[in-house]
Design a protein around this motif. Structure first.
Motif, PDB file in Angstrom:
ATOM      1  N   THR A   1       0.830  -1.208   0.000  1.00 52.80           N
ATOM      2  CA  THR A   1       0.000   0.000   0.000  1.00 52.80           C
ATOM      3  C   THR A   1       0.861   1.252   0.000  1.00 52.80           C
ATOM      4  O   THR A   1       0.593   2.215  -0.742  1.00 52.80           O
ATOM      5  N   LEU A   2       1.918   1.251   0.805  1.00 56.33           N
ATOM      6  CA  LEU A   2       2.815   2.402   0.874  1.00 56.33           C
ATOM      7  C   LEU A   2       3.415   2.720  -0.493  1.00 56.33           C
ATOM      8  O   LEU A   2       3.357   3.872  -0.960  1.00 56.33           O
ATOM      9  N   PHE A   3       3.978   1.719  -1.146  1.00 59.00           N
ATOM     10  CA  PHE A   3       4.637   1.961  -2.431  1.00 59.00           C
ATOM     11  C   PHE A   3       3.623   2.212  -3.547  1.00 59.00           C
ATOM     12  O   PHE A   3       3.912   2.954  -4.496  1.00 59.00           O
ATOM     13  N   ARG A   4       2.439   1.642  -3.431  1.00 57.56           N
ATOM     14  CA  ARG A   4       1.382   1.919  -4.406  1.00 57.56           C
ATOM     15  C   ARG A   4       0.952   3.375  -4.306  1.00 57.56           C
ATOM     16  O   ARG A   4       0.777   4.062  -5.322  1.00 57.56           O
ATOM     17  N   HIS A   5       0.786   3.882  -3.084  1.00 54.85           N
ATOM     18  CA  HIS A   5       0.430   5.278  -2.889  1.00 54.85           C
ATOM     19  C   HIS A   5       1.553   6.198  -3.339  1.00 54.85           C
ATOM     20  O   HIS A   5       1.292   7.279  -3.886  1.00 54.85           O
ATOM     21  N   ALA A   6       2.791   5.799  -3.115  1.00 56.47           N
ATOM     22  CA  ALA A   6       3.922   6.608  -3.585  1.00 56.47           C
ATOM     23  C   ALA A   6       3.918   6.692  -5.100  1.00 56.47           C
ATOM     24  O   ALA A   6       4.168   7.755  -5.682  1.00 56.47           O
ATOM     25  N   GLY A   7       3.626   5.571  -5.757  1.00 58.54           N
ATOM     26  CA  GLY A   7       3.568   5.563  -7.216  1.00 58.54           C
ATOM     27  C   GLY A   7       2.469   6.448  -7.764  1.00 58.54           C
ATOM     28  O   GLY A   7       2.576   6.992  -8.869  1.00 58.54           O
ATOM     29  N   ALA A   8       1.394   6.605  -6.981  1.00 60.78           N
ATOM     30  CA  ALA A   8       0.283   7.462  -7.399  1.00 60.78           C
ATOM     31  C   ALA A   8       0.486   8.917  -6.982  1.00 60.78           C
ATOM     32  O   ALA A   8      -0.377   9.766  -7.232  1.00 60.78           O
ATOM     33  N   GLY A   9       1.627   9.209  -6.330  1.00 61.32           N
ATOM     34  CA  GLY A   9       1.925  10.575  -5.922  1.00 61.32           C
ATOM     35  C   GLY A   9       1.239  11.032  -4.655  1.00 61.32           C
ATOM     36  O   GLY A   9       1.233  12.231  -4.336  1.00 61.32           O
ATOM     37  N   ARG A  10       0.691  10.095  -3.893  1.00 64.33           N
ATOM     38  CA  ARG A  10      -0.019  10.457  -2.670  1.00 64.33           C
ATOM     39  C   ARG A  10       0.883  10.471  -1.445  1.00 64.33           C
ATOM     40  O   ARG A  10       0.491  11.000  -0.398  1.00 64.33           O
ATOM     41  N   ILE A  11       2.063   9.886  -1.555  1.00 67.41           N
ATOM     42  CA  ILE A  11       2.991   9.806  -0.430  1.00 67.41           C
ATOM     43  C   ILE A  11       4.406  10.061  -0.924  1.00 67.41           C
ATOM     44  O   ILE A  11       4.792   9.573  -2.005  1.00 67.41           O
ATOM     45  N   ASP A  12       5.170  10.830  -0.155  1.00 66.36           N
ATOM     46  CA  ASP A  12       6.583  11.058  -0.432  1.00 66.36           C
ATOM     47  C   ASP A  12       7.393  10.126   0.459  1.00 66.36           C
ATOM     48  O   ASP A  12       7.427  10.294   1.682  1.00 66.36           O
ATOM     49  N   LEU A  13       8.037   9.153  -0.138  1.00 63.62           N
ATOM     50  CA  LEU A  13       8.771   8.149   0.633  1.00 63.62           C
ATOM     51  C   LEU A  13       9.975   8.716   1.363  1.00 63.62           C
ATOM     52  O   LEU A  13      10.482   8.098   2.304  1.00 63.62           O
ATOM     53  N   THR A  14      10.435   9.884   0.970  1.00 65.14           N
ATOM     54  CA  THR A  14      11.599  10.479   1.631  1.00 65.14           C
ATOM     55  C   THR A  14      11.211  11.333   2.833  1.00 65.14           C
ATOM     56  O   THR A  14      12.089  11.807   3.556  1.00 65.14           O
TER      57      THR A  14
ATOM     58  N   GLY B   1      -8.135  -1.497   1.302  1.00 66.09           N
ATOM     59  CA  GLY B   1      -8.543  -1.043  -0.022  1.00 66.09           C
ATOM     60  C   GLY B   1      -7.587  -1.490  -1.112  1.00 66.09           C
ATOM     61  O   GLY B   1      -8.011  -1.866  -2.210  1.00 66.09           O
ATOM     62  N   THR B   2      -6.292  -1.452  -0.802  1.00 68.71           N
ATOM     63  CA  THR B   2      -5.303  -1.927  -1.771  1.00 68.71           C
ATOM     64  C   THR B   2      -5.502  -3.407  -2.066  1.00 68.71           C
ATOM     65  O   THR B   2      -5.468  -3.843  -3.220  1.00 68.71           O
ATOM     66  N   MET B   3      -5.712  -4.193  -1.020  1.00 66.63           N
ATOM     67  CA  MET B   3      -5.924  -5.619  -1.234  1.00 66.63           C
ATOM     68  C   MET B   3      -7.181  -5.855  -2.061  1.00 66.63           C
ATOM     69  O   MET B   3      -7.191  -6.695  -2.967  1.00 66.63           O
TER      70      MET B   3
ATOM     71  N   ASP C   1       4.499  -5.885 -11.558  1.00 69.58           N
ATOM     72  CA  ASP C   1       4.277  -4.436 -11.542  1.00 69.58           C
ATOM     73  C   ASP C   1       2.805  -4.048 -11.597  1.00 69.58           C
ATOM     74  O   ASP C   1       2.468  -2.938 -11.991  1.00 69.58           O
ATOM     75  N   ARG C   2       1.930  -4.954 -11.182  1.00 65.42           N
ATOM     76  CA  ARG C   2       0.509  -4.599 -11.105  1.00 65.42           C
ATOM     77  C   ARG C   2       0.179  -3.950  -9.760  1.00 65.42           C
ATOM     78  O   ARG C   2      -0.766  -3.180  -9.673  1.00 65.42           O
ATOM     79  N   ALA C   3       0.940  -4.277  -8.729  1.00 65.66           N
ATOM     80  CA  ALA C   3       0.681  -3.719  -7.401  1.00 65.66           C
ATOM     81  C   ALA C   3       1.255  -2.319  -7.262  1.00 65.66           C
ATOM     82  O   ALA C   3       0.589  -1.412  -6.737  1.00 65.66           O
TER      83      ALA C   3
END
Length: 295
Positions: free
Chosen positions: A59-72, A130-132, A197-199
């Protein structure tokens, strides 16, 4: 396709290995490229324990990919109020400041409970579920964070010994109807989504796969593949009598296999080396069966 006889033989050997180790075992293995699979109780719901941290990180990396979270982005982590655990921040004594992606590393590499709960606090249970659901994993459900699971465990243990069979029998965290849950089949489906790369898209999927390759524990899944040229990526889960691991095995010839092994031991001892080792044994038997030439 492999013959039913070949798969039946592999399932028999896996069941025998589980029995010899003194555990009830569930397994699902799938070839990530051909889709060929091998199952043993793969649709039975189980308590996932720390395996569910994989759902949090997806979920964390999926949200980062969508621009909703900054991993740094960094979090200030005080020395008090941390989720209990034997590793990582949970065992450290001083205040710290870490990025979300470094917390993700600790969550996988040493199964740090504090790091995982900090990420869970950022995301929320609904986002993880929700991600699941978005990935079609409708039986993979989180009902509480790690701190709440530990609180339930302590409440049920009370003043009794955690190795007393009567105490273990009343632990709600072992019941998938009460706690975070999934099935072996859905866990390999999640791994397949990560590897294809679907997740998580592009670089974020690659980053998540990298973290899964940094887990330090060699005594479960990795023990079945003691070869320098075979890569093991995984996430363990542990509770009284429960020993789990899910992961992906990558061979030098390009073969890639997702495996989920969930076990419950008859013995209530804290240390269960046979239960740990049979996870690697069962995974190796399953992967060998998937790699066997078609008869």
């Amino acid at each position: 396709m492999r013959s039913d006889t070949s798969n039946a033989s592999a399932r028999t050997r896996i069941a025998e290995a589980f029995a010899e180790a003194g555990v009830t075992g569930l397994l699902h293995a799938r070839d990530l490229d051909s889709g060929t699979e091998l199952a043993l109780g793969a649709d039975t719901l189980v308590s996932t324990a720390s395996v569910h941290k994989l759902c949090v990180l997806t979920t964390l990396f999926r949200h980062a990919g969508a621009g909703r979270i900054d991993l740094t982005r960094r979090l200030d982590i005080p020395a008090f109020g941390r989720t209990d655990g034997p590793t990582g921040l949970a065992a450290m004594l001083d205040a710290a400041r870490l990025s979300l992606r470094d917390l993700a590393y600790l969550s996988i590499a040493v199964s740090d409970n504090t790091a995982a709960d900090l990420l869970w606090d950022e995301l929320g249970l609904d986002a993880v579920n929700g991600t699941m659901a978005d990935l079609g994993l409708t039986r993979t459900v989180a009902v509480h964070k790690i701190r709440d699971m530990i609180a339930a465990l302590r409440q049920d243990t009370g003043s009794g010994s955690p190795v007393d069979p009567a105490v273990v029998a009343r632990l709600r965290v072992l019941d998938p109807a009460f706690t975070n849950r999934s099935t072996a089949r859905e866990m390999t489906a999640l791994l397949a989504a990560i590897w294809h790369d679907r997740a998580c898209p592009g670089e974020h999927g690659a980053a998540l796969r990298r973290l899964l390759g940094l887990q330090v524990w060699p005594h479960r899944l990795a023990s079945g593949f003691p070869f320098d040229d075979v890569r093991v990526h995984g996430k363990t889960g542990t509770l009284p009598t429960l020993r789990h691991e899910v992961g992906v095995i990558e061979y030098p010839d390009g073969g890639r296999y997702a495996v989920a092994v969930f076990t419950r031991a008859t013995a209530t001892s804290i240390t269960l080396p046979a239960a740990d080792a049979v996870i690697g044994t069962a995974a190796r038997l399953a992967v060998d069966a998937l790699r066997a030439p078609v008869g």
